[in-house]
Design a protein around this motif. Structure first.
Motif, mmCIF file in Angstrom:
data_model
loop_
_atom_site.group_PDB
_atom_site.id
_atom_site.type_symbol
_atom_site.label_atom_id
_atom_site.label_comp_id
_atom_site.label_asym_id
_atom_site.label_seq_id
_atom_site.Cartn_x
_atom_site.Cartn_y
_atom_site.Cartn_z
ATOM 1 N N ALA A 129 -2.219 2.702 1.649
ATOM 2 C CA ALA A 129 -2.636 1.453 1.015
ATOM 3 C C ALA A 129 -1.597 1.002 -0.009
ATOM 4 C CB ALA A 129 -3.999 1.622 0.352
ATOM 5 N N TYR A 130 -1.084 1.947 -0.786
ATOM 6 C CA TYR A 130 -0.064 1.598 -1.777
ATOM 7 C C TYR A 130 1.221 1.143 -1.080
ATOM 8 C CZ TYR A 130 3.264 1.766 -5.513
ATOM 9 O OH TYR A 130 4.235 1.417 -6.398
ATOM 10 N N ALA A 131 1.616 1.853 -0.030
ATOM 11 C CA ALA A 131 2.829 1.484 0.713
ATOM 12 C C ALA A 131 2.700 0.077 1.293
ATOM 13 C CB ALA A 131 3.107 2.498 1.814
ATOM 14 N N GLU A 149 4.062 -5.686 1.264
ATOM 15 C CA GLU A 149 3.610 -7.074 1.172
ATOM 16 C C GLU A 149 4.203 -7.773 -0.050
ATOM 17 O OE1 GLU A 149 -0.642 -6.797 1.290
ATOM 18 O OE2 GLU A 149 -0.640 -6.151 3.402
ATOM 19 N N ALA A 150 4.326 -7.063 -1.165
ATOM 20 C CA ALA A 150 4.924 -7.653 -2.364
ATOM 21 C C ALA A 150 6.404 -7.952 -2.134
ATOM 22 C CB ALA A 150 4.745 -6.721 -3.563
ATOM 23 N N VAL A 151 7.097 -7.074 -1.425
ATOM 24 C CA VAL A 151 8.507 -7.315 -1.104
ATOM 25 C C VAL A 151 8.623 -8.543 -0.209
ATOM 26 C CG1 VAL A 151 10.494 -6.420 0.200
ATOM 27 C CG2 VAL A 151 9.317 -4.952 -1.458
ATOM 28 N N PRO A 207 -3.303 -6.099 -8.164
ATOM 29 C CA PRO A 207 -2.959 -5.790 -6.777
ATOM 30 C C PRO A 207 -3.597 -6.738 -5.767
ATOM 31 C CG PRO A 207 -4.507 -4.170 -7.638
ATOM 32 C CD PRO A 207 -4.091 -5.037 -8.793
ATOM 33 N N ASP A 208 -4.639 -7.467 -6.167
ATOM 34 C CA ASP A 208 -5.317 -8.403 -5.275
ATOM 35 C C ASP A 208 -5.188 -9.843 -5.753
ATOM 36 O OD1 ASP A 208 -6.343 -6.271 -3.649
ATOM 37 O OD2 ASP A 208 -7.793 -5.876 -5.243
ATOM 38 N N HIS A 220 2.575 -6.194 -10.174
ATOM 39 C CA HIS A 220 1.868 -4.922 -10.062
ATOM 40 C C HIS A 220 2.649 -3.892 -9.250
ATOM 41 C CE1 HIS A 220 -1.515 -2.141 -9.692
ATOM 42 N NE2 HIS A 220 -1.171 -2.024 -8.424
ATOM 43 N N TYR A 221 3.018 -4.260 -8.020
ATOM 44 C CA TYR A 221 3.604 -3.287 -7.095
ATOM 45 C C TYR A 221 5.090 -3.039 -7.315
ATOM 46 C CZ TYR A 221 -0.638 -3.116 -4.296
ATOM 47 O OH TYR A 221 -1.924 -2.902 -3.876
ATOM 48 N N LEU A 222 5.813 -3.997 -7.841
ATOM 49 C CA LEU A 222 7.255 -3.823 -7.978
ATOM 50 C C LEU A 222 7.671 -3.621 -9.429
ATOM 51 C CD1 LEU A 222 8.465 -6.530 -5.409
ATOM 52 C CD2 LEU A 222 7.729 -4.174 -4.997
#
Length: 195
Positions: A96-98, A103-105, A144-145, A154-156
């Motif tokens: 899920a994190y990957a 998706e953020a990239v 994240p959502d 959040h992710y990067l």
């Protein structure tokens, strides 16, 4: 200041990912066929250079490294290896994190392609920082959502900053004597921050 593999391992430990036993966190790499960390070993590379499915592939990794160079202080060296090691351990087994990172990239790439005509990792140093600024990543709350900028943050951005400042080398930049997971002993409690 030189970031090391040990810094990445301690940041992973502080994040509650894996353990330091054997110092065996996977290392993500940016070369084909050399052990890029994936959640599914049968995943194939997609047309964007990343791995399909839940994997953080070569393109995602190069984008994370580019973001780190944009947001880390210029006094820090060894960023590429630090990000590879931290990312390898962080995404290992966490599909899920990957997916969130991938998706953020993709979101960040779409944004910079519209703005500059190229993907984020292909921008120059100044344009990388400018793109994050124009996207308002620095002023939104990480979610994240949430919206595109919130997910990129959040992710990067936040994940990379957490990794840096949870490491002993990065923590010393912020004046933290004893970051989580870094043993300082009784001496660290007896000395003030200005030695």
């Amino acid at each position: 200041m030189q970031l090391s593999r040990r810094d990445a391992m301690l940041a992973l430990s502080a994040a509650g990912v894996g353990s330091l036993a054997g110092c065996g966190a996977p290392v993500a790499s940016d070369g084909p066929g050399d052990g890029t960390t994936t959640d599914n070993d049968d995943a194939t590379d997609d047309e964007n250079g990343g791995a399909g499915g839940d994997a953080v592939g070569d393109h995602e990794l190069s984008t994370l490294i580019a973001v780190a160079h944009a947001v880390y202080p210029s006094a820090v060296d060894g960023v590429d290896e630090f990000v590879r090691t931290y990312t390898g351990g962080r995404v290992d087994g966490d599909g899920a994190y990957a997916r969130g990172v991938a998706e953020a990239v993709e979101t960040l790439d779409d944004y910079t392609e519209n703005l500059y005509g190229v993907r984020y990792a292909d921008l120059g140093d100044e344009e990388r920082a400018e793109a994050l600024d124009v996207m308002s990543v620095d002023v939104v709350d990480p979610d994240p959502d949430g919206t595109d900028p919130q997910r990129v943050r959040h992710y990067l951005v936040n994940e990379l900053l957490y990794a840096l400042y949870a490491s002993p080398t990065g923590a010393s930049l912020a004046g933290l004597e004893n970051p989580p997971g870094h043993p300082g002993g009784t001496r660290s409690y007896q000395e003030g921050p200005d030695r």
